[in-house]
Design a protein around this motif. Structure first.
Motif, PDB file in Angstrom:
ATOM      1  N   PRO A  59      -0.324  -3.105   4.737  1.00  0.00           N
ATOM      2  CA  PRO A  59      -1.201  -1.927   4.711  1.00  0.00           C
ATOM      3  C   PRO A  59      -1.092  -1.108   5.988  1.00  0.00           C
ATOM      4  O   PRO A  59      -1.016  -1.655   7.090  1.00  0.00           O
ATOM      5  CB  PRO A  59      -2.599  -2.538   4.568  1.00  0.00           C
ATOM      6  N   VAL A  60      -1.060   0.199   5.836  1.00  0.00           N
ATOM      7  CA  VAL A  60      -1.147   1.122   6.963  1.00  0.00           C
ATOM      8  C   VAL A  60      -2.614   1.529   7.058  1.00  0.00           C
ATOM      9  O   VAL A  60      -3.076   2.434   6.372  1.00  0.00           O
ATOM     10  CB  VAL A  60      -0.244   2.349   6.763  1.00  0.00           C
ATOM     11  N   ALA A  61      -3.364   0.810   7.874  1.00  0.00           N
ATOM     12  CA  ALA A  61      -4.818   0.981   7.949  1.00  0.00           C
ATOM     13  C   ALA A  61      -5.166   2.096   8.920  1.00  0.00           C
ATOM     14  O   ALA A  61      -5.562   1.859  10.067  1.00  0.00           O
ATOM     15  CB  ALA A  61      -5.476  -0.331   8.359  1.00  0.00           C
ATOM     16  N   VAL A  62      -5.007   3.330   8.465  1.00  0.00           N
ATOM     17  CA  VAL A  62      -5.257   4.509   9.288  1.00  0.00           C
ATOM     18  C   VAL A  62      -6.097   5.491   8.492  1.00  0.00           C
ATOM     19  O   VAL A  62      -5.740   5.831   7.359  1.00  0.00           O
ATOM     20  CB  VAL A  62      -3.939   5.179   9.726  1.00  0.00           C
ATOM     21  N   ALA A  63      -7.200   5.950   9.078  1.00  0.00           N
ATOM     22  CA  ALA A  63      -8.026   6.960   8.438  1.00  0.00           C
ATOM     23  C   ALA A  63      -7.494   8.354   8.743  1.00  0.00           C
ATOM     24  O   ALA A  63      -6.891   8.589   9.791  1.00  0.00           O
ATOM     25  CB  ALA A  63      -9.468   6.838   8.925  1.00  0.00           C
ATOM     26  N   ASP A  87      -9.141   6.413   3.968  1.00  0.00           N
ATOM     27  CA  ASP A  87     -10.246   5.831   4.717  1.00  0.00           C
ATOM     28  C   ASP A  87      -9.682   4.898   5.791  1.00  0.00           C
ATOM     29  O   ASP A  87      -8.468   4.844   6.009  1.00  0.00           O
ATOM     30  CB  ASP A  87     -11.223   5.112   3.784  1.00  0.00           C
ATOM     31  N   ALA A  88     -10.542   4.165   6.472  1.00  0.00           N
ATOM     32  CA  ALA A  88     -10.096   3.313   7.575  1.00  0.00           C
ATOM     33  C   ALA A  88      -9.168   2.200   7.125  1.00  0.00           C
ATOM     34  O   ALA A  88      -8.432   1.637   7.940  1.00  0.00           O
ATOM     35  CB  ALA A  88     -11.312   2.732   8.297  1.00  0.00           C
ATOM     36  N   SER A  89      -9.178   1.869   5.833  1.00  0.00           N
ATOM     37  CA  SER A  89      -8.272   0.847   5.305  1.00  0.00           C
ATOM     38  C   SER A  89      -6.921   1.419   4.903  1.00  0.00           C
ATOM     39  O   SER A  89      -6.021   0.671   4.516  1.00  0.00           O
ATOM     40  CB  SER A  89      -8.910   0.156   4.086  1.00  0.00           C
ATOM     41  N   GLY A  90      -6.792   2.753   4.947  1.00  0.00           N
ATOM     42  CA  GLY A  90      -5.559   3.396   4.495  1.00  0.00           C
ATOM     43  C   GLY A  90      -5.537   3.588   2.993  1.00  0.00           C
ATOM     44  O   GLY A  90      -4.451   3.598   2.388  1.00  0.00           O
ATOM     45  N   ARG A  91      -6.708   3.794   2.394  1.00  0.00           N
ATOM     46  CA  ARG A  91      -6.808   3.996   0.946  1.00  0.00           C
ATOM     47  C   ARG A  91      -7.310   5.401   0.640  1.00  0.00           C
ATOM     48  O   ARG A  91      -8.086   5.970   1.399  1.00  0.00           O
ATOM     49  CB  ARG A  91      -7.735   2.957   0.316  1.00  0.00           C
TER      50      ARG A  91
END
Length: 257
Positions: free
Chosen positions: A152-156, A193-197
């Motif tokens: 996962p690319v966890a970027v908001a 969002d912060a999870s990259g979703r």
């Protein structure tokens, strides 16, 4: 303190640096590999105050950060370098410290380049049903952004874009690329969002009569040069059987229902 708008390798975005005594004359912003001592400037990463939303005031600095494709993912550190004004003022010194023109370091995260998507949930949307007098069905699909290794690319704050071919049997114009997300949800932005979703809503088709329609959809993220890197190609099929009835498939991980 630094706030950023979601930075990945081969992308650009703004950071905001908050503090005191930056001065009224614009200085410069450096992106460094170290968090103390003299700045070792990070290779492949540039900061620009002259960009459209660049800004310098006594308490806030905004800079456009461009992370080139040759840069590496990781944690970097931003530092504001004040330009001494006519009175000779620079940053206010800490107790028992000399006055200087360099701010403290603040961490800036750079994630890996988005490379693929996976659907983590999907289902009928209550936000954007087909309007009265039309046949079809719309879904809300939640996608996770992943890197080349599938992590996962966890970027908001990442903005997904889409381009679609004309659906078979329609006159839809799919020649332009546009933002993708909550297309009709008031007040919501189509960003991760912060999870990259992010949400693709509505995902479906509304049509005057029952039909089976096909459409190719490309999903992409903007890169550091202003172009687009494709991360997904969907072969969409929409089976429209009645008012808010039918099935949808993206040909990958959202099956027909």
């Amino acid at each position: 303190m630094v706030e950023d708008s979601g930075l990945t390798v081969d992308s650009s975005g703004y950071i905001s640096i908050y503090g005191s005594y930056f001065g009224t004359s614009a200085g410069q912003v450096l992106i460094c590999t170290n968090s103390s001592g003299t700045c070792n400037q990070a290779p492949g990463i540039q900061a620009a105050l002259s960009a459209q939303y660049g800004y310098w005031s006594n308490t806030q600095v905004n800079a456009l950060i461009t992370v080139g494709p040759s840069a590496s993912a990781g944690t970097y550190y931003a530092q504001a370098i004040a330009s001494t004004d006519a009175s000779g003022n620079t940053f206010l010194a800490a107790p028992q410290q000399a006055q200087g023109n360099q701010s403290n370091y603040a961490a800036v995260a750079v994630a890996a380049t988005p490379a693929s998507l996976s659907a983590v949930s999907y289902g009928l949307t209550t936000l954007t049903p087909c309007t009265a007098g039309t046949i079809g069905i719309n879904y809300d699909v939640v996608y996770q952004v992943n890197d080349a290794a599938g992590n996962p690319v966890a970027v908001a704050g990442l903005v997904p874009f889409e381009k679609a071919s004309a659906a078979a049997g329609t006159a839809a114009d799919g020649s332009t690329i546009s933002t993708l997300g909550y297309d009709y949800m008031p007040g919501a932005l189509g960003t991760t969002d912060a999870s990259g979703r992010f949400h693709d809503n509505p995902f479906g088709f509304c049509y005057p009569q029952p039909a089976t329609l096909t459409l190719t959809q490309w999903i992409a993220f903007q890169n550091s040069s202003g172009g687009y890197n494709n991360v997904r190609m969907n072969s969409n099929t929409f089976v429209l059987t009645g008012p808010n009835q039918g099935s949808v498939s993206n040909g990958v991980d959202v099956p027909k229902q």
